[in-house]
Design a protein around this motif. Structure first.
Motif, PDB file in Angstrom:
ATOM      1  N   ASN A 103      72.283  32.492  71.119  1.00  0.00           N
ATOM      2  CA  ASN A 103      72.983  33.827  70.828  1.00  0.00           C
ATOM      3  C   ASN A 103      74.204  33.520  70.322  1.00  0.00           C
ATOM      4  O   ASN A 103      75.161  34.552  70.379  1.00  0.00           O
ATOM      5  CB  ASN A 103      72.856  35.154  71.825  1.00  0.00           C
ATOM      6  N   ASN A 104      74.676  32.416  69.890  1.00  0.00           N
ATOM      7  CA  ASN A 104      76.085  31.875  69.673  1.00  0.00           C
ATOM      8  C   ASN A 104      76.045  31.928  67.965  1.00  0.00           C
ATOM      9  O   ASN A 104      75.855  31.099  67.288  1.00  0.00           O
ATOM     10  CB  ASN A 104      76.332  30.481  69.862  1.00  0.00           C
ATOM     11  N   PHE A 105      75.907  33.094  67.440  1.00  0.00           N
ATOM     12  CA  PHE A 105      76.058  33.420  66.024  1.00  0.00           C
ATOM     13  C   PHE A 105      76.878  32.880  65.149  1.00  0.00           C
ATOM     14  O   PHE A 105      76.929  32.294  64.216  1.00  0.00           O
ATOM     15  CB  PHE A 105      75.734  35.038  65.812  1.00  0.00           C
ATOM     16  N   GLU A 106      78.228  32.785  65.796  1.00  0.00           N
ATOM     17  CA  GLU A 106      79.526  32.251  65.045  1.00  0.00           C
ATOM     18  C   GLU A 106      79.038  30.602  64.933  1.00  0.00           C
ATOM     19  O   GLU A 106      79.425  30.268  63.999  1.00  0.00           O
ATOM     20  CB  GLU A 106      80.661  32.472  66.217  1.00  0.00           C
ATOM     21  N   GLY A 107      78.712  30.167  65.961  1.00  0.00           N
ATOM     22  CA  GLY A 107      78.468  28.633  65.872  1.00  0.00           C
ATOM     23  C   GLY A 107      77.353  28.368  64.962  1.00  0.00           C
ATOM     24  O   GLY A 107      77.380  27.336  64.113  1.00  0.00           O
ATOM     25  N   ALA A 108      76.319  29.138  64.893  1.00  0.00           N
ATOM     26  CA  ALA A 108      75.270  29.131  63.854  1.00  0.00           C
ATOM     27  C   ALA A 108      75.591  29.341  62.480  1.00  0.00           C
ATOM     28  O   ALA A 108      75.327  28.423  61.835  1.00  0.00           O
ATOM     29  CB  ALA A 108      74.056  30.104  64.216  1.00  0.00           C
ATOM     30  N   VAL A 109      76.518  30.250  62.382  1.00  0.00           N
ATOM     31  CA  VAL A 109      76.845  30.570  60.841  1.00  0.00           C
ATOM     32  C   VAL A 109      77.711  29.456  60.493  1.00  0.00           C
ATOM     33  O   VAL A 109      77.585  28.931  59.231  1.00  0.00           O
ATOM     34  CB  VAL A 109      77.623  31.834  60.749  1.00  0.00           C
ATOM     35  N   GLY A 110      78.653  28.654  61.412  1.00  0.00           N
ATOM     36  CA  GLY A 110      79.215  27.696  60.980  1.00  0.00           C
ATOM     37  C   GLY A 110      78.505  26.382  60.515  1.00  0.00           C
ATOM     38  O   GLY A 110      78.776  26.036  59.422  1.00  0.00           O
ATOM     39  N   ASP A 111      77.578  26.164  61.214  1.00  0.00           N
ATOM     40  CA  ASP A 111      76.830  25.053  60.963  1.00  0.00           C
ATOM     41  C   ASP A 111      75.902  25.045  59.734  1.00  0.00           C
ATOM     42  O   ASP A 111      75.721  24.358  58.876  1.00  0.00           O
ATOM     43  CB  ASP A 111      75.765  24.675  62.222  1.00  0.00           C
ATOM     44  N   LEU A 112      75.422  26.346  59.719  1.00  0.00           N
ATOM     45  CA  LEU A 112      74.448  26.730  58.652  1.00  0.00           C
ATOM     46  C   LEU A 112      75.209  26.526  57.303  1.00  0.00           C
ATOM     47  O   LEU A 112      74.919  26.095  56.338  1.00  0.00           O
ATOM     48  CB  LEU A 112      73.967  28.232  58.557  1.00  0.00           C
ATOM     49  N   ARG A 113      76.655  27.166  57.402  1.00  0.00           N
ATOM     50  CA  ARG A 113      77.473  26.850  56.102  1.00  0.00           C
ATOM     51  C   ARG A 113      77.716  25.501  55.735  1.00  0.00           C
ATOM     52  O   ARG A 113      77.662  24.924  54.429  1.00  0.00           O
ATOM     53  CB  ARG A 113      78.871  27.690  56.280  1.00  0.00           C
ATOM     54  N   ARG A 114      77.882  24.478  56.935  1.00  0.00           N
ATOM     55  CA  ARG A 114      77.903  22.930  56.663  1.00  0.00           C
ATOM     56  C   ARG A 114      76.722  22.542  56.010  1.00  0.00           C
ATOM     57  O   ARG A 114      76.764  21.853  54.898  1.00  0.00           O
ATOM     58  CB  ARG A 114      78.268  22.197  57.848  1.00  0.00           C
ATOM     59  N   ALA A 115      75.546  23.080  56.482  1.00  0.00           N
ATOM     60  CA  ALA A 115      74.205  22.379  55.811  1.00  0.00           C
ATOM     61  C   ALA A 115      74.272  22.670  54.518  1.00  0.00           C
ATOM     62  O   ALA A 115      73.577  21.969  53.658  1.00  0.00           O
ATOM     63  CB  ALA A 115      73.242  23.184  56.821  1.00  0.00           C
ATOM     64  N   LEU A 116      74.605  24.018  54.285  1.00  0.00           N
ATOM     65  CA  LEU A 116      74.439  24.513  52.714  1.00  0.00           C
ATOM     66  C   LEU A 116      75.419  23.835  51.829  1.00  0.00           C
ATOM     67  O   LEU A 116      75.378  23.822  50.702  1.00  0.00           O
ATOM     68  CB  LEU A 116      74.626  26.084  52.740  1.00  0.00           C
ATOM     69  N   ALA A 117      76.627  23.377  52.296  1.00  0.00           N
ATOM     70  CA  ALA A 117      77.709  22.869  51.692  1.00  0.00           C
ATOM     71  C   ALA A 117      77.201  21.369  51.085  1.00  0.00           C
ATOM     72  O   ALA A 117      77.424  21.079  50.194  1.00  0.00           O
ATOM     73  CB  ALA A 117      78.863  22.517  52.315  1.00  0.00           C
ATOM     74  N   LEU A 133      73.313  37.282  59.091  1.00  0.00           N
ATOM     75  CA  LEU A 133      74.044  38.168  58.442  1.00  0.00           C
ATOM     76  C   LEU A 133      73.455  39.786  58.632  1.00  0.00           C
ATOM     77  O   LEU A 133      73.935  40.708  58.726  1.00  0.00           O
ATOM     78  CB  LEU A 133      74.299  37.889  56.875  1.00  0.00           C
ATOM     79  N   ARG A 134      72.095  39.824  58.356  1.00  0.00           N
ATOM     80  CA  ARG A 134      71.180  41.040  58.577  1.00  0.00           C
ATOM     81  C   ARG A 134      71.560  41.487  59.848  1.00  0.00           C
ATOM     82  O   ARG A 134      71.669  42.804  60.306  1.00  0.00           O
ATOM     83  CB  ARG A 134      69.954  40.822  58.000  1.00  0.00           C
ATOM     84  N   ASP A 135      71.322  40.831  60.910  1.00  0.00           N
ATOM     85  CA  ASP A 135      71.111  41.377  62.324  1.00  0.00           C
ATOM     86  C   ASP A 135      72.757  41.642  62.745  1.00  0.00           C
ATOM     87  O   ASP A 135      72.842  42.541  63.643  1.00  0.00           O
ATOM     88  CB  ASP A 135      70.669  40.247  63.383  1.00  0.00           C
ATOM     89  N   THR A 136      73.770  41.131  61.980  1.00  0.00           N
ATOM     90  CA  THR A 136      75.191  41.737  62.448  1.00  0.00           C
ATOM     91  C   THR A 136      75.664  42.491  61.374  1.00  0.00           C
ATOM     92  O   THR A 136      76.771  42.894  61.447  1.00  0.00           O
ATOM     93  CB  THR A 136      75.974  40.349  62.486  1.00  0.00           C
ATOM     94  N   SER A 141      76.009  40.910  51.949  1.00  0.00           N
ATOM     95  CA  SER A 141      75.716  39.320  52.214  1.00  0.00           C
ATOM     96  C   SER A 141      74.557  38.917  52.430  1.00  0.00           C
ATOM     97  O   SER A 141      73.916  37.796  51.797  1.00  0.00           O
ATOM     98  CB  SER A 141      76.928  38.656  53.229  1.00  0.00           C
ATOM     99  N   ALA A 142      73.993  39.511  53.396  1.00  0.00           N
ATOM    100  CA  ALA A 142      72.519  38.986  53.637  1.00  0.00           C
ATOM    101  C   ALA A 142      71.622  39.184  52.344  1.00  0.00           C
ATOM    102  O   ALA A 142      70.711  38.541  51.980  1.00  0.00           O
ATOM    103  CB  ALA A 142      71.745  40.001  54.711  1.00  0.00           C
ATOM    104  N   LEU A 143      71.752  40.503  51.686  1.00  0.00           N
ATOM    105  CA  LEU A 143      70.855  40.532  50.362  1.00  0.00           C
ATOM    106  C   LEU A 143      71.284  39.317  49.295  1.00  0.00           C
ATOM    107  O   LEU A 143      70.318  38.976  48.764  1.00  0.00           O
ATOM    108  CB  LEU A 143      71.290  41.731  49.843  1.00  0.00           C
ATOM    109  N   GLN A 144      72.444  39.066  49.201  1.00  0.00           N
ATOM    110  CA  GLN A 144      72.635  37.973  48.143  1.00  0.00           C
ATOM    111  C   GLN A 144      72.189  36.495  48.768  1.00  0.00           C
ATOM    112  O   GLN A 144      71.643  35.880  47.935  1.00  0.00           O
ATOM    113  CB  GLN A 144      74.354  37.650  48.262  1.00  0.00           C
ATOM    114  N   ALA A 145      72.220  36.535  50.119  1.00  0.00           N
ATOM    115  CA  ALA A 145      71.452  35.161  50.553  1.00  0.00           C
ATOM    116  C   ALA A 145      70.010  35.367  50.324  1.00  0.00           C
ATOM    117  O   ALA A 145      69.481  34.159  49.942  1.00  0.00           O
ATOM    118  CB  ALA A 145      71.904  35.189  52.041  1.00  0.00           C
ATOM    119  N   TYR A 146      69.152  36.292  50.652  1.00  0.00           N
ATOM    120  CA  TYR A 146      67.914  36.462  50.163  1.00  0.00           C
ATOM    121  C   TYR A 146      67.557  36.228  48.769  1.00  0.00           C
ATOM    122  O   TYR A 146      66.569  35.640  48.433  1.00  0.00           O
ATOM    123  CB  TYR A 146      67.350  37.748  50.889  1.00  0.00           C
ATOM    124  N   LYS A 147      68.559  36.881  47.809  1.00  0.00           N
ATOM    125  CA  LYS A 147      68.087  36.693  46.511  1.00  0.00           C
ATOM    126  C   LYS A 147      68.334  35.151  46.171  1.00  0.00           C
ATOM    127  O   LYS A 147      67.528  34.748  45.197  1.00  0.00           O
ATOM    128  CB  LYS A 147      69.181  37.450  45.502  1.00  0.00           C
TER     129      LYS A 147
END
Length: 175
Positions: A103-117, A133-136, A141-147
């Motif tokens: 449940n560390n969403f901040e850490g997760a988002v940071g790492d996911l952004r690194r992976a995507l970079a 993004l959807r859960d929070t 932003s979630a819609l953009q990511a899914y698209k």
């Protein structure tokens, strides 16, 4: 007779990148989930390849730890992965998953952004990001990511439904 030397299992990064580019092109043009599945699977296999035995070993151990619900151990192993191989997108993606489990969403988002970079077409990392993004409540932003996922992998499970549901929620009901 003399045996030929064993083939190295380590892929040459250039080959890997060229192969990935080709597979992404095929994936985007698939006509149904049956056609898309093996291509997506091959891509996921290539993501895992680091060209390093050490990283491979750490990734294997972290997967085992996750399966055994030893998330603290998994995190230690994956901390080592991203430290040793900061350019290895799958390490960041996998650590993000452990953060998500904790449940560390901040850490997760940071790492996911690194992976995507590192790997902009990483549809699993994008899906993780979209889900958080959807859960929070960050529906736009979630819609953009899914698209974005659908552009890369048109038959990613659940993505089309998510786009339909979020479109209604974000853009509101039509007349």
């Amino acid at each position: 007779g003399a045996k030929p030397p064993p083939q190295s299992a380590k892929p040459v990064p250039q080959d890997r990148d060229a192969l990935l580019a080709e597979l992404y092109t095929h994936l985007a043009k698939t006509h149904d989930a049956t056609e898309a599945a093996p291509i997506a699977e091959t891509i996921e296999g290539l993501w895992l390849q680091s060209g390093s035995d050490t990283i491979g070993l750490l990734m294997g151990r972290s997967a085992k730890a996750i399966n055994e619900q030893k998330n603290d151990l998994a995190l230690q192993l994956l901390d080592a992965v991203v430290e040793l191989a900061p350019a290895y997108a799958e390490g960041w993606n996998r650590r993000a998953y452990v953060y998500f489990l904790q449940n560390n969403f901040e850490g997760a988002v940071g790492d996911l952004r690194r992976a995507l970079a590192l790997e902009p077409n990483h549809f699993q990392a994008l899906e993780g990001l979209a889900r958080i993004l959807r859960d929070t409540g960050q529906k736009k932003s979630a819609l953009q990511a899914y698209k974005q996922i659908l552009k890369i992998n048109p038959f990613q499970e659940g993505a089309k439904e998510a786009v339909e549901e979020l479109s209604v929620e974000v853009e509101g009901q039509g007349i």
